[in-house]
Design a protein around this motif. Structure first.
Motif, PDB file in Angstrom:
ATOM      1  N   GLY A  49       0.813  -1.210   0.000  1.00  0.00           N
ATOM      2  CA  GLY A  49       0.000   0.000   0.000  1.00  0.00           C
ATOM      3  C   GLY A  49       0.842   1.253   0.000  1.00  0.00           C
ATOM      4  O   GLY A  49       0.419   2.296  -0.491  1.00  0.00           O
ATOM      5  N   LEU A  50       2.050   1.152   0.569  1.00  0.00           N
ATOM      6  CA  LEU A  50       2.988   2.263   0.506  1.00  0.00           C
ATOM      7  C   LEU A  50       3.579   2.347  -0.894  1.00  0.00           C
ATOM      8  O   LEU A  50       3.669   1.342  -1.598  1.00  0.00           O
ATOM      9  N   SER A  51       4.012   3.533  -1.299  1.00  0.00           N
ATOM     10  CA  SER A  51       4.733   3.633  -2.560  1.00  0.00           C
ATOM     11  C   SER A  51       6.066   2.905  -2.419  1.00  0.00           C
ATOM     12  O   SER A  51       6.607   2.764  -1.308  1.00  0.00           O
ATOM     13  N   LEU A  52       6.596   2.417  -3.530  1.00  0.00           N
ATOM     14  CA  LEU A  52       7.783   1.566  -3.472  1.00  0.00           C
ATOM     15  C   LEU A  52       8.985   2.201  -2.766  1.00  0.00           C
ATOM     16  O   LEU A  52       9.625   1.544  -1.938  1.00  0.00           O
ATOM     17  N   PRO A  53       9.352   3.441  -3.062  1.00  0.00           N
ATOM     18  CA  PRO A  53      10.510   4.012  -2.359  1.00  0.00           C
ATOM     19  C   PRO A  53      10.313   4.057  -0.845  1.00  0.00           C
ATOM     20  O   PRO A  53      11.248   3.775  -0.083  1.00  0.00           O
ATOM     21  N   MET A 170     -13.781   5.501   0.807  1.00  0.00           N
ATOM     22  CA  MET A 170     -12.527   4.827   0.469  1.00  0.00           C
ATOM     23  C   MET A 170     -12.588   3.407   1.004  1.00  0.00           C
ATOM     24  O   MET A 170     -12.855   3.189   2.188  1.00  0.00           O
ATOM     25  N   ILE A 171     -12.350   2.428   0.117  1.00  0.00           N
ATOM     26  CA  ILE A 171     -12.392   1.016   0.496  1.00  0.00           C
ATOM     27  C   ILE A 171     -10.999   0.427   0.350  1.00  0.00           C
ATOM     28  O   ILE A 171     -10.377   0.537  -0.717  1.00  0.00           O
ATOM     29  N   GLY A 172     -10.490  -0.199   1.414  1.00  0.00           N
ATOM     30  CA  GLY A 172      -9.153  -0.774   1.344  1.00  0.00           C
ATOM     31  C   GLY A 172      -8.900  -1.779   2.440  1.00  0.00           C
ATOM     32  O   GLY A 172      -9.697  -1.920   3.382  1.00  0.00           O
ATOM     33  N   ASP A 173      -7.765  -2.451   2.327  1.00  0.00           N
ATOM     34  CA  ASP A 173      -7.443  -3.541   3.252  1.00  0.00           C
ATOM     35  C   ASP A 173      -6.362  -3.190   4.264  1.00  0.00           C
ATOM     36  O   ASP A 173      -6.022  -4.025   5.103  1.00  0.00           O
ATOM     37  N   THR A 174      -5.790  -1.988   4.181  1.00  0.00           N
ATOM     38  CA  THR A 174      -4.654  -1.669   5.044  1.00  0.00           C
ATOM     39  C   THR A 174      -4.924  -0.473   5.941  1.00  0.00           C
ATOM     40  O   THR A 174      -5.809   0.351   5.684  1.00  0.00           O
ATOM     41  N   SER A 175      -4.113  -0.378   6.979  1.00  0.00           N
ATOM     42  CA  SER A 175      -4.176   0.786   7.854  1.00  0.00           C
ATOM     43  C   SER A 175      -3.897   2.063   7.079  1.00  0.00           C
ATOM     44  O   SER A 175      -4.464   3.125   7.380  1.00  0.00           O
ATOM     45  N   PHE A 176      -3.031   1.973   6.057  1.00  0.00           N
ATOM     46  CA  PHE A 176      -2.695   3.164   5.263  1.00  0.00           C
ATOM     47  C   PHE A 176      -3.918   3.698   4.527  1.00  0.00           C
ATOM     48  O   PHE A 176      -4.112   4.912   4.413  1.00  0.00           O
ATOM     49  N   ASP A 177      -4.766   2.793   4.030  1.00  0.00           N
ATOM     50  CA  ASP A 177      -5.993   3.213   3.346  1.00  0.00           C
ATOM     51  C   ASP A 177      -6.934   3.930   4.304  1.00  0.00           C
ATOM     52  O   ASP A 177      -7.513   4.969   3.969  1.00  0.00           O
ATOM     53  N   MET A 178      -7.098   3.369   5.492  1.00  0.00           N
ATOM     54  CA  MET A 178      -8.027   3.956   6.446  1.00  0.00           C
ATOM     55  C   MET A 178      -7.489   5.275   7.006  1.00  0.00           C
ATOM     56  O   MET A 178      -8.238   6.231   7.232  1.00  0.00           O
ATOM     57  N   GLN A 179      -6.182   5.348   7.226  1.00  0.00           N
ATOM     58  CA  GLN A 179      -5.573   6.601   7.686  1.00  0.00           C
ATOM     59  C   GLN A 179      -5.664   7.674   6.603  1.00  0.00           C
ATOM     60  O   GLN A 179      -5.879   8.856   6.907  1.00  0.00           O
ATOM     61  N   MET A 180      -5.504   7.288   5.342  1.00  0.00           N
ATOM     62  CA  MET A 180      -5.641   8.220   4.236  1.00  0.00           C
ATOM     63  C   MET A 180      -7.063   8.760   4.174  1.00  0.00           C
ATOM     64  O   MET A 180      -7.277   9.968   3.973  1.00  0.00           O
ATOM     65  N   ALA A 181      -8.048   7.876   4.353  1.00  0.00           N
ATOM     66  CA  ALA A 181      -9.441   8.306   4.358  1.00  0.00           C
ATOM     67  C   ALA A 181      -9.680   9.329   5.469  1.00  0.00           C
ATOM     68  O   ALA A 181     -10.314  10.372   5.249  1.00  0.00           O
ATOM     69  N   THR A 192     -11.337  -7.340   5.318  1.00  0.00           N
ATOM     70  CA  THR A 192     -10.477  -8.221   6.101  1.00  0.00           C
ATOM     71  C   THR A 192      -9.771  -9.298   5.286  1.00  0.00           C
ATOM     72  O   THR A 192      -8.982 -10.064   5.833  1.00  0.00           O
ATOM     73  N   TRP A 193     -10.074  -9.386   3.969  1.00  0.00           N
ATOM     74  CA  TRP A 193      -9.469 -10.453   3.168  1.00  0.00           C
ATOM     75  C   TRP A 193      -8.100 -10.073   2.601  1.00  0.00           C
ATOM     76  O   TRP A 193      -7.501 -10.849   1.876  1.00  0.00           O
ATOM     77  N   GLY A 194      -7.608  -8.901   2.925  1.00  0.00           N
ATOM     78  CA  GLY A 194      -6.347  -8.428   2.360  1.00  0.00           C
ATOM     79  C   GLY A 194      -5.138  -8.720   3.215  1.00  0.00           C
ATOM     80  O   GLY A 194      -5.044  -9.770   3.852  1.00  0.00           O
ATOM     81  N   TYR A 195      -4.225  -7.732   3.298  1.00  0.00           N
ATOM     82  CA  TYR A 195      -2.879  -7.989   3.808  1.00  0.00           C
ATOM     83  C   TYR A 195      -2.594  -7.437   5.194  1.00  0.00           C
ATOM     84  O   TYR A 195      -1.530  -7.677   5.744  1.00  0.00           O
ATOM     85  N   HIS A 196      -3.503  -6.668   5.769  1.00  0.00           N
ATOM     86  CA  HIS A 196      -3.340  -6.202   7.143  1.00  0.00           C
ATOM     87  C   HIS A 196      -4.368  -6.876   8.034  1.00  0.00           C
ATOM     88  O   HIS A 196      -5.486  -7.179   7.601  1.00  0.00           O
ATOM     89  N   ASP A 197      -3.980  -7.106   9.285  1.00  0.00           N
ATOM     90  CA  ASP A 197      -4.901  -7.701  10.246  1.00  0.00           C
ATOM     91  C   ASP A 197      -6.092  -6.775  10.501  1.00  0.00           C
ATOM     92  O   ASP A 197      -5.991  -5.551  10.347  1.00  0.00           O
ATOM     93  N   ALA A 200      -5.677  -3.637  12.471  1.00  0.00           N
ATOM     94  CA  ALA A 200      -5.057  -2.457  11.854  1.00  0.00           C
ATOM     95  C   ALA A 200      -6.084  -1.532  11.217  1.00  0.00           C
ATOM     96  O   ALA A 200      -5.739  -0.423  10.786  1.00  0.00           O
ATOM     97  N   LEU A 201      -7.339  -1.955  11.155  1.00  0.00           N
ATOM     98  CA  LEU A 201      -8.392  -1.185  10.484  1.00  0.00           C
ATOM     99  C   LEU A 201      -9.262  -0.428  11.487  1.00  0.00           C
ATOM    100  O   LEU A 201     -10.415  -0.122  11.209  1.00  0.00           O
ATOM    101  N   ASP A 202      -8.686  -0.087  12.635  1.00  0.00           N
ATOM    102  CA  ASP A 202      -9.493   0.484  13.712  1.00  0.00           C
ATOM    103  C   ASP A 202     -10.048   1.867  13.404  1.00  0.00           C
ATOM    104  O   ASP A 202     -10.995   2.310  14.061  1.00  0.00           O
TER     105      ASP A 202
END
Length: 227
Positions: A49-53, A170-181, A192-197, A200-202
């Protein structure tokens, strides 16, 4: 009174497609080419979910910029090679994803978009491979924005579509998605079917277990006051 336009933004990896095997294989190739030990799978997936760099810096903060640049380039090359050799098998849609996208696309008051840490080249290839070219009116990628959880992707998608924050999801599987929202002032739905527990979606407004539950939440979300 006409129904206002509403915008639903999707993350890609871990939300619409399961690219875990390809991500891990490309990481192993990149680290191997650089003569480095590949971090554990759990550590790799925690940064999806983070950019590669930003991701590479988080994985091996002790490495210099030249090595980090080499890892980024190696990952991109390996991922491209896997995509070319495997086609859609490199990132299959999760069961239920296509049917939900098709149903949402047919709703005249909904606009669909993507906000992803993938590159433009990677996203465009994925969309073409799955025949989703007409699906998304806005595509926000890592090439043009700061890494998640910065709100730039959502802010730009809203500016492109003219949809206010209260009518954007915003729909996503990571904490980064929810924090961005949260940073963008829009509601987040965690999957919950993605890559973060799940833990992490609190910061998500809702957390869903499958696409059927997601469809149910989307069907009722704007029928009550969520301000």
């Amino acid at each position: 009174m006409s129904t206002p336009l509403r915008l639903i933004l999707f993350d890609v990896d871990g939300t619409l497609v399961d690219s875990q095997a390809t991500i891990v294989a490309a990481m192993r190739a990149a680290f191997g080419a650089a003569g480095l030990e590949t971090p554990a799978r759990s550590k790799l997936m925690s940064g999806v979910g983070l950019s590669l760099p930003v991701l590479m810096k988080a994985l091996v903060p002790e490495q210099d910029e030249r090595t980090l640049d080499r890892l980024v380039a190696g990952y991109k090359e390996a991922y491209h090679d896997i995509r070319q050799s495997q086609g859609t098998a490199h990132s299959p849609l999760y069961p239920g994803a296509r049917s939900l996208l098709d149903a949402l696309f047919e709703m005249p008051d909904l606009l669909l978009g993507v906000a992803t840490g993938k590159s433009k080249r990677g996203l465009d290839a994925l969309i073409e491979a799955h025949g989703l070219e007409r699906m998304f009116v806005t595509r926000q990628v890592a090439d043009h924005h700061p890494s998640k959880p910065h709100p730039s992707m959502i802010d730009t998608a809203r500016a492109e579509t003219g949809v206010p924050a209260g009518d954007t999801l915003m729909i996503g599987d990571t904490s980064f998605d929810m924090q961005m929202a949260s940073a963008a002032g829009v509601a987040g739905i965690g999957v919950t079917w993605g890559y973060h527990d799940r833990s992490a979606l609190d910061s998500a407004r809702y957390v869903v277990e499958d696409f059927a539950q997601l469809a149910s939440v989307l069907g009722s979300f704007w029928t009550v006051d969520h301000e």
